[in-house]
Motif scaffolding. Structure first.
Motif, PDB file in Angstrom:
ATOM      1  N   GLY A 281      15.003  12.885 -17.885  1.00  0.00           N
ATOM      2  CA  GLY A 281      14.759  11.761 -18.793  1.00  0.00           C
ATOM      3  C   GLY A 281      16.042  11.036 -19.141  1.00  0.00           C
ATOM      4  O   GLY A 281      16.085   9.814 -19.219  1.00  0.00           O
TER       5      GLY A 281
ATOM      6  N   SER B  89      13.100  18.626 -17.377  1.00  0.00           N
ATOM      7  CA  SER B  89      12.421  17.394 -17.798  1.00  0.00           C
ATOM      8  C   SER B  89      13.314  16.573 -18.716  1.00  0.00           C
ATOM      9  O   SER B  89      13.407  15.345 -18.614  1.00  0.00           O
ATOM     10  CB  SER B  89      11.102  17.749 -18.505  1.00  0.00           C
ATOM     11  OG  SER B  89      10.257  18.460 -17.617  1.00  0.00           O
ATOM     12  N   TRP B  90      14.026  17.259 -19.615  1.00  0.00           N
ATOM     13  CA  TRP B  90      14.884  16.530 -20.558  1.00  0.00           C
ATOM     14  C   TRP B  90      16.058  15.865 -19.837  1.00  0.00           C
ATOM     15  O   TRP B  90      16.397  14.721 -20.079  1.00  0.00           O
ATOM     16  CB  TRP B  90      15.383  17.533 -21.593  1.00  0.00           C
ATOM     17  CG  TRP B  90      16.261  16.888 -22.623  1.00  0.00           C
ATOM     18  CD1 TRP B  90      15.886  16.067 -23.624  1.00  0.00           C
ATOM     19  CD2 TRP B  90      17.676  17.041 -22.724  1.00  0.00           C
ATOM     20  NE1 TRP B  90      16.933  15.660 -24.362  1.00  0.00           N
ATOM     21  CE2 TRP B  90      18.083  16.275 -23.823  1.00  0.00           C
ATOM     22  CE3 TRP B  90      18.619  17.761 -22.004  1.00  0.00           C
ATOM     23  CZ2 TRP B  90      19.400  16.207 -24.232  1.00  0.00           C
ATOM     24  CZ3 TRP B  90      19.919  17.679 -22.427  1.00  0.00           C
ATOM     25  CH2 TRP B  90      20.302  16.920 -23.500  1.00  0.00           C
ATOM     26  N   THR B  91      16.655  16.586 -18.861  1.00  0.00           N
ATOM     27  CA  THR B  91      17.787  16.028 -18.092  1.00  0.00           C
ATOM     28  C   THR B  91      17.354  14.846 -17.253  1.00  0.00           C
ATOM     29  O   THR B  91      18.032  13.820 -17.161  1.00  0.00           O
ATOM     30  CB  THR B  91      18.390  17.118 -17.190  1.00  0.00           C
ATOM     31  OG1 THR B  91      18.789  18.214 -17.997  1.00  0.00           O
ATOM     32  CG2 THR B  91      19.607  16.589 -16.422  1.00  0.00           C
TER      33      THR B  91
ATOM     34  N   ALA C  91      14.992   9.727 -22.721  1.00  0.00           N
ATOM     35  CA  ALA C  91      13.778  10.515 -22.683  1.00  0.00           C
ATOM     36  C   ALA C  91      12.605   9.666 -23.118  1.00  0.00           C
ATOM     37  O   ALA C  91      12.687   8.886 -24.054  1.00  0.00           O
ATOM     38  CB  ALA C  91      13.911  11.743 -23.590  1.00  0.00           C
TER      39      ALA C  91
ATOM     40  N   VAL D  55      11.385  22.744 -19.249  1.00  0.00           N
ATOM     41  CA  VAL D  55      11.667  21.805 -20.335  1.00  0.00           C
ATOM     42  C   VAL D  55      13.072  21.187 -20.167  1.00  0.00           C
ATOM     43  O   VAL D  55      13.264  19.977 -20.348  1.00  0.00           O
ATOM     44  CB  VAL D  55      11.526  22.526 -21.700  1.00  0.00           C
ATOM     45  CG1 VAL D  55      12.035  21.624 -22.825  1.00  0.00           C
ATOM     46  CG2 VAL D  55      10.081  22.916 -21.944  1.00  0.00           C
TER      47      VAL D  55
END
Length: 432
Positions: A30, A26-28, A36, A23
């Motif tokens: 984005g 994925s956030w970084t 994001a 998670v």
């Protein structure tokens, strides 16, 4: 059941960190791609614009300034020595070292009594000799008259003898003729005595005239000795030292006052062989006007001087050439001999050149602001350096804006914007 619960707890401990890592990645990702949840955007390219300072080029004749250090020296100095020894009866009121005295001003006076007496005695002797000469001249005139009368008497006696000799066979006896011969002889003797006496008087007159010449010299000598009892300043000068005091007895040749000419000061400084050669080659040495700064306080005193002569030989210890410049002095604040001064000598002229800051130089070229405020490279030749400036010649034109800000990225085509030093503007970026 207890076994199933333990298995579920173990699975949770193993899977949960992996889920958290996935998670977070994925956030970084984005964020890096523009936020994001959105598609990655293409960044817009920008061009750096540098704020620079510049100087407008002025084409003309420029000269660098050669700086050196020197010393103030007196053009003329004098030691006033006592020529007529004696007791001091008068001294200038404020006579002391450092005082400026005017030309002809009385500094020291020696008691003139003895010298007045000597002059009077010499004049009396001269008058006596002149009177004796006049007396001799009178005796000569008298002797000349006596000689003339004696010659007349001799001529009469000779004519009488001639007549007696003619009448000898008649009425005149031989005795009478002999008596007349005796008279002629006596008259000739009188002529000889008168002539010798006249020649003696003439010789004594010559001696007297020689004596008059000697006495005239004695009078002049006594007059000079009397005048030497007064010591006067031979020129407008500064008193270096003095030893006069009322009542002091000076012997001959004692130094009473030492002076240096106040309006005849020079600056002596040394030019290296290279500088000397540059100035001589450019015919810019003799007659050049230079600036002389004497630092004696917060504000240096600045004078003007003119180079009027070169030293007779090269200084072996410094390897340079002594140069002398005559100071143009104001009425006040006259520098003293020995003062340490800084001189600024104009270098030879460079026609069709430009003066630019040294920071504008990039080896053998500079940058000017061209069209669309972009740098243009211009090759130049450095003719001379003058402190933080340089005199160059090259492809520069009148009015060119030479960049004076030092840029590590400087190059042709670089975008710049000219600013004033009073209103600096930092470099900025603008869209290309």
């Amino acid at each position: 059941m207890r076994a199933l619960g333990r298995i579920a707890r173990l699975l949770a401990q193993a899977i949960l960190p992996a889920v958290v890592l996935i998670v977070a990645w994925s956030w970084t990702e984005g964020l890096v791609n523009g936020g994001a949840g959105g598609p990655p955007e293409r960044r817009e390219a920008v061009e750096t614009v540098y704020a620079v300072t510049a100087r407008d080029v002025e084409i003309g004749t420029n000269r660098a300034t050669l700086r050196a250090f020197g010393e103030v020296v007196a053009l003329e100095s004098a030691e006033l020595r006592i020529a007529s020894p004696g007791r001091v009866v008068e001294v200038r009121e404020d006579l002391a070292a450092g005082v400026v005295v005017e030309e002809g001003e009385t500094l020291v006076r020696i008691d003139p009594f003895a010298y007045l007496g000597a002059l009077r005695e010499a004049r009396a002797q001269l008058k006596e000799a002149e009177a004796a000469a006049r007396e001799a001249e009178s005796r000569i005139a008298m002797g000349a008259s006596d000689l003339e009368r004696a010659e007349e008497q001799r001529e009469l006696a000779e004519r009488d003898l001639s007549r007696a000799t003619t009448l000898r066979s008649g009425t005149i006896t031989d005795r009478a003729v002999d008596e007349r011969r005796l008279i002629v002889s006596q008259r000739q003797q009188s002529v000889d005595q008168a002539r010798y006496s006249l020649e003696g008087e003439e010789a004594r007159l010559e001696q007297q005239r020689a004596q008059i010449d000697r006495l005239e010299w004695t009078v002049e000598e006594a007059q000079r000795a009397l005048e030497d009892t007064v010591l006067t300043a031979p020129f407008r000068g500064i008193v270096l030292s003095e030893s006069a005091a009322l009542g002091r007895i000076f012997a001959a040749n004692d130094v009473a006052v030492a002076l240096v000419r106040a309006d005849g000061l020079e600056v002596r400084f040394v030019l290296s062989d290279q500088r000397y050669g540059r100035l001589v080659a450019g015919d810019a040495l003799l007659g050049a006007t230079i600036s002389v700064a004497w630092s004696i306080g917060d504000e240096p005193l600045v004078y003007t001087a003119t180079i009027d002569r070169i030293g007779a030989e090269v200084a072996s210890d410094t390897g340079g050439v002594d140069v002398y410049a005559r100071l143009e002095l104001p009425s006040s604040a006259v520098p003293r001999p020995g003062a340490f001064v800084e001189v600024a000598v104009p270098d030879r002229p460079h026609p069709q050149s430009a003066r630019i800051p040294a920071t504008a130089l990039y080896g053998d070229h500079v940058f000017v602001i061209g069209e669309d405020e972009r740098l243009v490279r211009r090759p130049v030749t450095v003719l001379a350096r003058d402190g933080d400036e340089a005199i160059v010649r090259g492809t520069l034109r009148q009015g060119d804006e030479v960049v004076t800000t030092r840029l590590a990225e400087a190059g042709s085509g670089l975008k710049v914007r000219r600013v004033d030093l009073a209103d600096p503007v930092p470099a900025e970026r603008e869209p290309s």
